[in-house]
Scaffold this motif. Sequence first.
Motif, PDB file in Angstrom:
ATOM      1  N   GLN A   1     -25.388 -43.410  65.010  1.00  0.00           N
ATOM      2  CA  GLN A   1     -25.528 -44.479  64.032  1.00  0.00           C
ATOM      3  C   GLN A   1     -24.177 -44.650  63.350  1.00  0.00           C
ATOM      4  O   GLN A   1     -23.582 -43.686  62.886  1.00  0.00           O
ATOM      5  CB  GLN A   1     -26.587 -44.098  63.004  1.00  0.00           C
ATOM      6  CG  GLN A   1     -26.974 -45.216  62.088  1.00  0.00           C
ATOM      7  CD  GLN A   1     -28.104 -44.798  61.167  1.00  0.00           C
ATOM      8  OE1 GLN A   1     -28.065 -43.721  60.610  1.00  0.00           O
ATOM      9  NE2 GLN A   1     -29.099 -45.652  61.040  1.00  0.00           N
ATOM     10  N   ASN A   2     -23.703 -45.894  63.309  1.00  0.00           N
ATOM     11  CA  ASN A   2     -22.374 -46.157  62.781  1.00  0.00           C
ATOM     12  C   ASN A   2     -22.421 -47.078  61.567  1.00  0.00           C
ATOM     13  O   ASN A   2     -21.564 -47.927  61.392  1.00  0.00           O
ATOM     14  CB  ASN A   2     -21.479 -46.748  63.865  1.00  0.00           C
ATOM     15  CG  ASN A   2     -22.016 -48.032  64.430  1.00  0.00           C
ATOM     16  OD1 ASN A   2     -23.150 -48.409  64.170  1.00  0.00           O
ATOM     17  ND2 ASN A   2     -21.220 -48.707  65.226  1.00  0.00           N
ATOM     18  N   LYS A   3     -23.391 -46.896  60.719  1.00  0.00           N
ATOM     19  CA  LYS A   3     -23.589 -47.766  59.562  1.00  0.00           C
ATOM     20  C   LYS A   3     -22.489 -47.532  58.525  1.00  0.00           C
ATOM     21  O   LYS A   3     -22.313 -46.428  58.028  1.00  0.00           O
ATOM     22  CB  LYS A   3     -24.942 -47.481  58.920  1.00  0.00           C
ATOM     23  CG  LYS A   3     -25.294 -48.420  57.791  1.00  0.00           C
ATOM     24  CD  LYS A   3     -26.593 -48.013  57.138  1.00  0.00           C
ATOM     25  CE  LYS A   3     -27.717 -48.822  57.706  1.00  0.00           C
ATOM     26  NZ  LYS A   3     -29.003 -48.543  57.067  1.00  0.00           N
ATOM     27  N   GLY A   4     -21.735 -48.591  58.219  1.00  0.00           N
ATOM     28  CA  GLY A   4     -20.743 -48.523  57.162  1.00  0.00           C
ATOM     29  C   GLY A   4     -19.387 -47.985  57.552  1.00  0.00           C
ATOM     30  O   GLY A   4     -18.557 -47.716  56.689  1.00  0.00           O
ATOM     31  N   LEU A   5     -19.114 -47.817  58.832  1.00  0.00           N
ATOM     32  CA  LEU A   5     -17.788 -47.353  59.240  1.00  0.00           C
ATOM     33  C   LEU A   5     -16.762 -48.468  59.060  1.00  0.00           C
ATOM     34  O   LEU A   5     -17.034 -49.627  59.375  1.00  0.00           O
ATOM     35  CB  LEU A   5     -17.786 -46.912  60.709  1.00  0.00           C
ATOM     36  CG  LEU A   5     -18.463 -45.592  61.044  1.00  0.00           C
ATOM     37  CD1 LEU A   5     -18.423 -45.355  62.546  1.00  0.00           C
ATOM     38  CD2 LEU A   5     -17.799 -44.447  60.336  1.00  0.00           C
ATOM     39  N   THR A   6     -15.587 -48.114  58.593  1.00  0.00           N
ATOM     40  CA  THR A   6     -14.521 -49.104  58.459  1.00  0.00           C
ATOM     41  C   THR A   6     -13.853 -49.297  59.813  1.00  0.00           C
ATOM     42  O   THR A   6     -14.043 -48.498  60.741  1.00  0.00           O
ATOM     43  CB  THR A   6     -13.466 -48.634  57.441  1.00  0.00           C
ATOM     44  OG1 THR A   6     -12.847 -47.436  57.939  1.00  0.00           O
ATOM     45  CG2 THR A   6     -14.093 -48.368  56.075  1.00  0.00           C
ATOM     46  N   VAL A   7     -13.049 -50.324  59.902  1.00  0.00           N
ATOM     47  CA  VAL A   7     -12.325 -50.596  61.153  1.00  0.00           C
ATOM     48  C   VAL A   7     -11.393 -49.440  61.473  1.00  0.00           C
ATOM     49  O   VAL A   7     -11.261 -49.028  62.633  1.00  0.00           O
ATOM     50  CB  VAL A   7     -11.554 -51.933  61.045  1.00  0.00           C
ATOM     51  CG1 VAL A   7     -10.682 -52.146  62.253  1.00  0.00           C
ATOM     52  CG2 VAL A   7     -12.515 -53.093  60.875  1.00  0.00           C
ATOM     53  N   ALA A   8     -10.751 -48.881  60.452  1.00  0.00           N
ATOM     54  CA  ALA A   8      -9.847 -47.751  60.670  1.00  0.00           C
ATOM     55  C   ALA A   8     -10.610 -46.537  61.207  1.00  0.00           C
ATOM     56  O   ALA A   8     -10.125 -45.838  62.108  1.00  0.00           O
ATOM     57  CB  ALA A   8      -9.142 -47.392  59.366  1.00  0.00           C
ATOM     58  N   ASP A   9     -11.815 -46.304  60.657  1.00  0.00           N
ATOM     59  CA  ASP A   9     -12.632 -45.184  61.137  1.00  0.00           C
ATOM     60  C   ASP A   9     -13.040 -45.372  62.593  1.00  0.00           C
ATOM     61  O   ASP A   9     -12.965 -44.439  63.399  1.00  0.00           O
ATOM     62  CB  ASP A   9     -13.892 -45.031  60.276  1.00  0.00           C
ATOM     63  CG  ASP A   9     -13.589 -44.561  58.870  1.00  0.00           C
ATOM     64  OD1 ASP A   9     -12.523 -43.955  58.663  1.00  0.00           O
ATOM     65  OD2 ASP A   9     -14.440 -44.797  57.981  1.00  0.00           O
ATOM     66  N   VAL A  10     -13.484 -46.570  62.926  1.00  0.00           N
ATOM     67  CA  VAL A  10     -13.901 -46.851  64.301  1.00  0.00           C
ATOM     68  C   VAL A  10     -12.712 -46.732  65.253  1.00  0.00           C
ATOM     69  O   VAL A  10     -12.835 -46.183  66.359  1.00  0.00           O
ATOM     70  CB  VAL A  10     -14.567 -48.240  64.407  1.00  0.00           C
ATOM     71  CG1 VAL A  10     -14.830 -48.610  65.852  1.00  0.00           C
ATOM     72  CG2 VAL A  10     -15.864 -48.268  63.620  1.00  0.00           C
TER      73      VAL A  10
END
Length: 174
Positions: free
Chosen positions: A27-36
């Motif tokens: 689940q990738n809810k709320g990840l920022t672009v930098a995190d992804v």
Amino acid sequence: MDRTEKREFVASLATVFAETSFVLVAQNKGLTVADVSELRRRMRAAGATYKVAKNRLATLALEGTRFDGVKPLLKGPTALAWSTDPVAVAKTAVEFAKTNDKFVVLGGALGTQTLDATGVKALAELPSLETLRAQLVGLIQTPATRIAGVLQAPGGQVARVLSAYAKKDEAQAA
């Protein structure tokens, strides 16, 4: 996406599922672009692929594959990761989840076996494929080294006995 793009995406995802040995659902809810971007970089370095897919399209791609068991996990904002080395994917995802609380490992499938989050964490604790190969080569080489030592020992003992007799004869001759 129009219907043609969706069909192509489902077909490409189905091809991937046919070729891989492990699929991870997170689940990738709320990840920022930098995190992804950081997660994708880590996955790529481990030889894995990370993809955010619509749940409906992923479900269609999973039909008829050995990974059918992960369908119930596809709820909400999910992402898929896969690789031929299951330990690398699991290890990368679990390490990233430790540092980022917005990324949650839901489970996965190793062949026909469906794993929950604890199963994926247990898989992540295993040594990687490269480490296992190195250990296996070490185990194979160790008996060979011991056999060579054992085979050389009698010859060495015979040489020492002959050397002792030669020294004894030299001492008596002198």
